[in-house]
Design a protein around this motif. Structure first.
Motif, short mmCIF file in Angstrom:
data_model
loop_
_atom_site.label_atom_id
_atom_site.label_comp_id
_atom_site.label_asym_id
_atom_site.label_seq_id
_atom_site.Cartn_x
_atom_site.Cartn_y
_atom_site.Cartn_z
N LYS A 34 -7.06 -7.26 1.33
CA LYS A 34 -5.84 -6.56 1.70
C LYS A 34 -5.92 -5.13 1.81
CE LYS A 34 -2.75 -10.03 -0.65
NZ LYS A 34 -1.77 -10.20 -1.55
N THR A 35 -7.27 -4.74 1.77
CA THR A 35 -7.45 -3.18 1.85
C THR A 35 -7.97 -2.95 3.42
OG1 THR A 35 -7.88 -2.97 -0.50
CG2 THR A 35 -8.67 -1.14 0.53
N PRO A 36 -7.73 -2.04 4.16
CA PRO A 36 -8.29 -1.67 5.31
C PRO A 36 -9.45 -0.81 5.21
CG PRO A 36 -6.23 -0.32 4.87
CD PRO A 36 -6.20 -1.24 3.70
N ASN A 65 0.20 8.96 -0.23
CA ASN A 65 1.39 8.79 -0.92
C ASN A 65 1.65 6.98 -0.94
OD1 ASN A 65 2.23 11.32 -1.77
ND2 ASN A 65 3.14 11.64 0.42
N ARG A 66 0.75 6.56 -1.18
CA ARG A 66 0.65 4.76 -1.17
C ARG A 66 0.76 4.39 0.26
NH1 ARG A 66 4.36 1.66 -3.16
NH2 ARG A 66 2.78 0.19 -3.73
N VAL A 67 1.11 5.10 1.19
CA VAL A 67 1.28 4.33 2.40
C VAL A 67 -0.17 4.43 3.41
CG1 VAL A 67 2.47 4.57 4.78
CG2 VAL A 67 3.57 4.85 2.78
N TYR A 68 -0.46 3.53 3.78
CA TYR A 68 -1.59 3.10 4.58
C TYR A 68 -1.32 3.38 6.08
CZ TYR A 68 -4.29 0.43 0.91
OH TYR A 68 -5.07 0.20 0.03
N ARG A 69 -1.93 4.31 6.66
CA ARG A 69 -1.96 4.52 8.24
C ARG A 69 -3.22 4.10 8.78
NH1 ARG A 69 0.84 7.86 11.80
NH2 ARG A 69 -0.23 8.34 13.56
N ILE A 70 -3.05 2.93 9.49
CA ILE A 70 -4.18 2.14 10.06
C ILE A 70 -4.04 2.35 11.48
CG2 ILE A 70 -5.44 -0.02 10.10
CD1 ILE A 70 -3.25 -0.82 7.82
N THR A 71 -5.18 2.58 12.25
CA THR A 71 -5.33 2.51 13.58
C THR A 71 -6.42 1.40 14.20
OG1 THR A 71 -5.07 4.92 13.85
CG2 THR A 71 -6.03 3.88 15.49
N THR A 72 -6.09 0.84 15.09
CA THR A 72 -6.72 -0.52 15.47
C THR A 72 -6.82 -0.68 17.03
OG1 THR A 72 -4.83 -1.82 15.78
CG2 THR A 72 -5.62 -1.78 13.89
N GLU A 102 1.95 -3.45 -0.64
CA GLU A 102 2.71 -4.77 -0.97
C GLU A 102 3.17 -5.56 0.39
OE1 GLU A 102 5.77 -1.59 -2.25
OE2 GLU A 102 3.37 -1.91 -2.38
N GLN A 103 3.09 -4.78 1.63
CA GLN A 103 3.44 -5.23 2.83
C GLN A 103 2.19 -6.01 3.57
OE1 GLN A 103 5.25 -1.62 4.35
NE2 GLN A 103 7.12 -2.48 4.37
N GLY A 106 -0.19 -12.60 3.00
CA GLY A 106 1.03 -13.83 3.05
C GLY A 106 1.59 -13.85 4.39
N LYS A 107 3.08 -14.05 4.32
CA LYS A 107 3.62 -13.74 5.67
C LYS A 107 4.06 -12.53 6.32
CE LYS A 107 5.13 -18.61 4.82
NZ LYS A 107 6.70 -19.55 4.88
N ASN A 108 3.66 -11.48 5.60
CA ASN A 108 3.89 -10.10 6.11
C ASN A 108 3.13 -10.14 7.53
OD1 ASN A 108 5.33 -8.50 4.33
ND2 ASN A 108 3.46 -9.01 3.03
N ARG A 109 3.45 -9.28 8.33
CA ARG A 109 2.86 -9.26 9.79
C ARG A 109 1.27 -8.84 9.58
NH1 ARG A 109 4.43 -4.76 14.57
NH2 ARG A 109 3.22 -5.67 16.23
N ILE A 110 1.03 -7.80 8.86
CA ILE A 110 -0.48 -7.82 8.56
C ILE A 110 -1.06 -8.81 7.43
CG2 ILE A 110 -2.40 -6.16 7.75
CD1 ILE A 110 -1.04 -3.99 9.10
N ASN A 111 -1.63 -9.78 7.84
CA ASN A 111 -2.01 -10.76 6.79
C ASN A 111 -3.06 -10.42 5.74
OD1 ASN A 111 -4.12 -13.47 6.53
ND2 ASN A 111 -1.97 -13.85 5.73
N GLY A 112 -4.10 -9.73 6.61
CA GLY A 112 -5.37 -8.98 5.66
C GLY A 112 -6.60 -8.77 6.58
N PHE A 113 -7.72 -8.28 5.95
CA PHE A 113 -8.90 -7.84 6.75
C PHE A 113 -10.24 -8.72 6.21
CE2 PHE A 113 -5.55 -4.67 5.51
CZ PHE A 113 -5.20 -4.09 6.77
N GLY A 114 -11.05 -8.91 7.28
CA GLY A 114 -12.24 -9.35 7.21
C GLY A 114 -13.15 -8.40 7.03
#
Length: 328
Positions: A34-36, A65-72, A102-103, A106-114
């Protein structure tokens, strides 16, 4: 070891088209989380389908501030009012997401990272990102023709170079018309990264000064722009590839860490946010419209000042566009 074998090491298995298969492959190898991180494969969950249904490659990941900013960079994606554009947009495009830990899952829009197995036997995360960037702006085709051209033969039949490569690689030629080309694109970028990492014929080389590009005649690029692999790069007088801000006569451009010109996106530098237009030129003294409406039919307009920096206090959803310019 062949390049295909290196690819399988990198992906913890063979290339996949069906996104749940990709997730299962990472999970089996113990490399799904769950970590980008840069170079990781980001998977998205579809509530309508009840499963993971989309994938991209992470090009940057920061936390504040706990918020991940992810560019893809994502294949078969797009932008627009259509809520499904992110997963079936017919284009290779760059996206940015801001989420709390915490977002994710599971069923959150972002499920996880390989997490690929980067290393000497495969490639680096930076090499994977570079290969993914080369295909930004690629549009799917109407028929299996002109597959290598970015904008020719445009259609909505899911015909892509990535699908043809996947079909040829796994022995299923018909898959070039498959809607699952978001995963095929990621696997193709991974394969090209492996090839470039182990192919000494590449025109790119690095020394203590930075990256350089050797032309066919043997000379290197100096004081000029280079269009290569669908992306623009610029070199200074010593032949060093420029990163960060580049000042030209008409204004400023921003080159990412891999040297590729950033276009139609926000960039962050020294704690400030700037917008670079479709041509790559930094927007100044104008509005920039949000990518998606925050409610149906309502967009937010962000103001950037004379120096190009975003000034939040002047944001509005009702600008006077007869008086003020809106950058694209």
């Amino acid at each position: 070891m062949t390049n295909y074998e290196r690819l399988c090491v990198l992906l913890c298995g063979g290339p996949t088209a069906y996104t749940p298969d990709g997730v299962a492959q990472w999970r089996k190898a113990g490399r799904y989380g769950k970590t980008p991180s840069v170079g990781s494969f980001i998977y998205f969950y579809s509530s309508s389908l009840g499963r993971v249904s989309h994938v991209g490659i992470v090009t940057s990941a920061n936390q504040s501030n706990r918020v991940y900013r992810i560019t893809t960079i994502e294949g078969n994606s797009g932008a627009g009012e259509n809520a499904t554009a992110w997963r079936d947009g017919g284009k290779t495009i760059e996206h940015t997401y801001e989420v709390l830990p915490e977002q994710i899952g599971g069923k959150n829009r972002i499920n996880g990272f390989g997490y690929p197995r980067f290393g000497e036997d495969t490639c680096t995360a930076e090499q994977l990102v570079l290969q993914a960037r080369k295909w930004l702006g690629y549009l799917e085709k109407a028929t299996p023709d002109q597959l290598e051209d970015f904008t020719a033969n445009v259609g909505d039949n899911n015909c892509t170079l990535f699908g043809k490569w996947y079909g040829d690689t796994v022995g299923k030629p018909a898959t070039y018309t498959c809607a699952q080309w978001c995963s095929m694109f990621c696997c193709y970028a991974a394969y090209r990264a492996v090839v470039e990492a182990h192919d000494w014929r590449t025109p790119w080389y690095e020394d203590e000064e930075g990256w350089h590009f050797r032309k066919d005649g043997g000379s290197i690029c100096r004081d000029e722009w280079l269009h290569y692999g669908g992306r623009w790069y610029v070199f200074d007088g010593s032949g060093r590839m420029v990163t960060g801000w580049y000042k030209a006569q008409e204004g400023y451009y921003y080159l990412a860490g891999d040297g590729a010109l950033c276009t139609a996106q926000w960039v962050e530098d020294d704690g400030k946010n700037y917008y670079v237009t479709r041509t790559g030129l930094m927007a100044t003294s104008c509005y920039v419209r949000s990518e998606m409406p925050y409610v149906p039919g309502k967009w937010m307009y962000y103001w950037v000042g004379e120096d190009g920096a975003w000034i939040p206090k002047w944001d509005t959803d009702s600008p006077d566009l007869r008086k003020y310019y809106c950058a694209t």
